[in-house]
Design an enzyme around this catalytic site. Structure first.
Site, mmCIF file in Angstrom:
data_model
loop_
_atom_site.group_PDB
_atom_site.id
_atom_site.type_symbol
_atom_site.label_atom_id
_atom_site.label_comp_id
_atom_site.label_asym_id
_atom_site.label_seq_id
_atom_site.Cartn_x
_atom_site.Cartn_y
_atom_site.Cartn_z
ATOM 1 N N GLU A 1 0.712 -1.028 -0.090
ATOM 2 C CA GLU A 1 0.047 -0.092 -0.017
ATOM 3 C C GLU A 1 0.796 1.409 0.054
ATOM 4 O O GLU A 1 0.462 2.252 -0.800
ATOM 5 C CB GLU A 1 -0.933 0.096 1.202
ATOM 6 C CG GLU A 1 -1.886 -1.111 1.328
ATOM 7 C CD GLU A 1 -1.394 -2.275 2.183
ATOM 8 O OE1 GLU A 1 -0.180 -2.765 2.016
ATOM 9 O OE2 GLU A 1 -2.188 -3.090 2.864
ATOM 10 N N CYS B 1 0.404 1.544 7.189
ATOM 11 C CA CYS B 1 -0.196 1.910 6.042
ATOM 12 C C CYS B 1 -1.739 2.688 6.207
ATOM 13 O O CYS B 1 -2.039 3.658 5.424
ATOM 14 C CB CYS B 1 -0.688 0.664 5.271
ATOM 15 S SG CYS B 1 1.083 -0.019 4.494
HETATM 16 N N1 THU Z 1 2.226 -6.482 4.230
HETATM 17 C C1 THU Z 1 1.612 -5.789 3.304
HETATM 18 O O1 THU Z 1 2.569 -5.495 2.073
HETATM 19 N N2 THU Z 1 0.629 -4.900 3.393
HETATM 20 C C2 THU Z 1 -0.260 -5.311 4.219
HETATM 21 O O2 THU Z 1 -1.350 -4.887 4.395
HETATM 22 C C3 THU Z 1 0.206 -6.494 5.213
HETATM 23 C C4 THU Z 1 1.587 -6.910 5.246
HETATM 24 C C5 THU Z 1 3.557 -7.194 3.711
HETATM 25 C C6 THU Z 1 4.448 -6.959 4.706
HETATM 26 C C7 THU Z 1 5.551 -8.170 4.613
HETATM 27 O O3 THU Z 1 6.175 -8.065 3.474
HETATM 28 C C8 THU Z 1 4.471 -9.248 4.575
HETATM 29 O O4 THU Z 1 3.370 -8.580 4.082
HETATM 30 C C9 THU Z 1 4.168 -9.947 5.753
HETATM 31 O O5 THU Z 1 3.895 -9.082 6.865
#
Ligand code: THU
Length: 136
Positions: free
Chosen positions: A55, A94
């Site tokens: 995000e 985020c």
């Molecule tokens: N992650 C995201 O990119 N967005 C989210 O809304 C939740 C978590 C990613 C961060 C990390 O690379 C992986 O998911 C595990 O937490």
């Protein structure tokens, strides 16, 4: 741009996720009010802390291009090679980053597929969010 199309863009962005540590791949598609779509994926790091969520990748791409007004965001996530059993909701960081630009009414689509998604507003995900207005 329909909700289904925005979710499809998030799935396409997820393909680029760099996730050698968690193997959890996330894609986001952020629809700007001018109709442009900014996509992002999560980008992990060997020291973990600098990991950037999908995000925020999408948001920062947009803001760095001078775009700061948004209509909607779609988020998809699941383990590499697996289908989602749970929706992926934006993490707290985020939610706060989006709140700076998007405000409480913006729809957030958290999708398992183009036709199976939970829709909430950013204000529902971040009640009483602290934003630019709070600083007067
Ligand atoms: N992650 C995201 O990119 N967005 C989210 O809304 C939740 C978590 C990613 C961060 C990390 O690379 C992986 O998911 C595990 O937490």
């Amino acid at each position: 741009m329909t909700r289904q199309e925005l979710i499809s863009a998030a799935f396409a962005a997820r393909e680029k996720a760099y996730t050698p540590y968690s193997h959890f791949k996330v894609g986001a598609a952020l629809l700007a009010k001018d109709g442009r779509v900014f996509t992002g994926c999560n980008i992990e790091n060997a020291t973990f802390t600098p990991t950037n969520c999908a995000e925020r990748t999408a948001l920062f791409k947009a803001v760095s291009e001078g775009v700061t007004e948004f209509a909607m965001i779609a988020v998809v996530g699941s383990k590499e090679g697996e289908r989602n059993t749970l929706v992926t909701s934006p993490c707290g960081v985020c939610r706060q980053a989006l709140y700076e630009f998007c405000g409480p009414e913006m729809p957030v689509l958290m999708a398992k597929s183009e036709d199976d998604f939970v829709e909430m507003t950013l204000g529902e995900l971040l009640p009483l969010g602290f934003g630019p207005a709070n600083l007067g």
